[in-house]
Structures are given as C-alpha cells and as structure tokens.
Design an enzyme around this catalytic site. Structure first.
Site, short mmCIF file in Angstrom:
data_model
loop_
_atom_site.label_atom_id
_atom_site.label_comp_id
_atom_site.label_asym_id
_atom_site.label_seq_id
_atom_site.Cartn_x
_atom_site.Cartn_y
_atom_site.Cartn_z
CE LYS A 204 -4.26 -1.59 -0.01
NZ LYS A 204 -5.20 -1.50 1.11
NE ARG A 238 -7.11 -7.76 -0.60
CZ ARG A 238 -8.06 -7.12 -1.29
NH1 ARG A 238 -9.11 -7.77 -1.72
NH2 ARG A 238 -7.96 -5.83 -1.50
#
Length: 274
Positions: A204, A238
């Site tokens: 991210k 995830r």
C-alpha cells in the site's frame, strides 16, 4: 490465521486486457505456495479503464469456475461492489464477496443473504473509482469503527448471519498515510467489533510513503505492517507475496503460542548443545 493472495487484479496487466489462463494460473500458483484463500476481481484498482457490469461478470465467472474445479478445497473470494456480479460469482462457486464499498449497492446485502457466502465489509467513503476531495477525519479510527458497526447492523437486518460477517478497516481507501498509520496503531479498537478482522496492507501507499519505497520494493514494510496488525487483532491478511507472508504469519503464530514449532532440535540433545 488465514492468508489471502490478491492476484494481480486477476488479470496480469492491471486491466488493459484480460487473459483467463493467466488469471487462473496466478491463483493456483498462490494456492500451491500456501494461500488459504485467493481473492480475484474483474475491475482494476485506481484509475484503470472502466469495466461494465457485464464485462466484469464475463471476467470473473470463468476464473471462479476454473479455480473451484481445479481446487475445490480452496476458498475463492471475489472483489466486487456490484450485487449482480456477486450473485453470478457465488453461483460459480465463490465463498466470499469482498465489497470495498461497504455495501454501497442497495441490493448487495440481500444478494449475499440469499446465499451461503460470507461478506467482507470494508470502510470507504463514497462510490468507488470516483474522484474525491482530500481525506479528512476528526478521529479516523472512531469514524471507521462507527461505519463498520452500522454496516454490520445493515447486513444483519438484511438477513446475513453474524457468523458470515468479516470487517476490513480499508487501509489507504479514502485515507491518507497518517490515517492508515493511525488505524494500524489503534487497530485493537476495530478488532473489538464482533467479527473477524481482515487487513489488506500489502504494497500500500502508506507503506511506500512511510519508508520511501516505490511499488515493488515494499515487501519488508508490508510484512512489518501485517505483523503489527496481527498483534493488534487481525486474523485474516491479504498479501501479494504469499511465501514470505506465510512465513511471517507462521512465525508470529509461533511467538504467540498459537502454533507449535515444526521441529525441536536446538539445545535439545543429550550432548552437542554448545
């Protein structure tokens, strides 16, 4: 703990084209590396090309069917915010709908309630793939928690049993890096909600901005963020790099006393313990 692999948008080039064999190959390779779930999607993240509902279904359904035929034991999660897509994906064999809009489609909760699927309720602000103003919160953790609590109540009212609800605070979704870091520090406040907590922190931007690493060079930061989230209450993660994530999760489980070591040799022999 469960480790989910996010296949690369379920198509190898972030949506410019779609190749069924590449998508299925990627998912099965993740399963071979030890992923408990694979998460697929027919719409690219970010500013990729728009995909209609019909095209999203055409992309997702054959992938789900092929994966479940090859690996019926593997949990397939489908990333969509459209109820029509969710219905078709579940009929094809998907066991989880990962809705990053937080039940934004008025029909989504009812569609899932009519099935046996689980749903991941994710915090986000406004419709997906729509330009928004800079992210602002008075207290990001409190607001995310209140949103998830409200959407969980909406899901239950639609007939989805509590045991089929999973929550995701949505790191980086309509949040800046400071917001995502605050969520990570105070993740125990989200984990206190009565549902398994999933986090999707892999690669991210909040990691890239925190340690000044571009896409493709964020594995160490991703593993550190993932581990911090597990310690704060996350039970489903995830991640893109399955083998490395599995090792980090298993080590964390061993430290916490949830998993016995695979073997005991060091300083256990009658002799040779120097």
């Amino acid at each position: 703990m469960a480790v989910i692999n996010r296949t690369p948008d379920s198509f190898h080039d972030k949506g410019a084209t779609f190749a069924l064999d590449r998508a299925v190959e990627s998912a099965l390779r993740a399963a071979d590396l030890g992923a408990d779930w694979v998460d697929i999607g027919g719409v690219p993240f970010g500013r990729g090309p728009a995909v209609s509902t019909a095209e999203e279904i055409d992309r997702i359904v054959p992938v789900v069917e092929a994966i479940t035929a090859a690996r019926p034991d593997l949990v397939v999660s489908v990333d969509t915010n459209r109820a029509d897509v969710a219905e078709q994906a579940i009929a094809a064999g998907a066991a989880v709908i990962n809705d990053t809009s937080g039940l934004g489609d008025d029909r989504m909760a009812a569609a899932i309630a009519a099935s046996g699927a689980h749903v991941v309720i994710t915090h986000s602000v406004g419709p997906p793939r729509v330009e928004k103003p800079p992210a602002r919160y008075d207290d990001v953790v409190a607001e995310v928690r209140a949103f998830l609590s409200d959407r969980m109540a909406r899901a239950r009212a639609a007939g989805i049993p509590q045991e089929r609800l999973i929550i995701d605070p949505g790191h980086d979704l309509d949040k800046n890096t400071l917001h995502s870091l605050e969520l990570t520090r105070r993740l125990d406040e989200i984990a206190s909600l009565d549902a398994p907590l999933l986090v999707a922190v892999s690669n991210k931007d909040f990691i890239g901005e925190s340690i000044d690493r571009p896409q493709g060079e964020r594995l160490s930061g991703s593993l550190a963020a993932m581990t911090a989230c597990i310690l704060a209450g996350a039970r489903i993660v995830r991640m893109h790099d399955v083998a490395e994530a599995i090792d980090a999760v298993r080590m964390t489980e061993a430290i916490l006393g949830w998993r016995a070591p695979v073997r005991l040799e060091h300083n256990t022999h009658p002799t040779r313990n120097v």
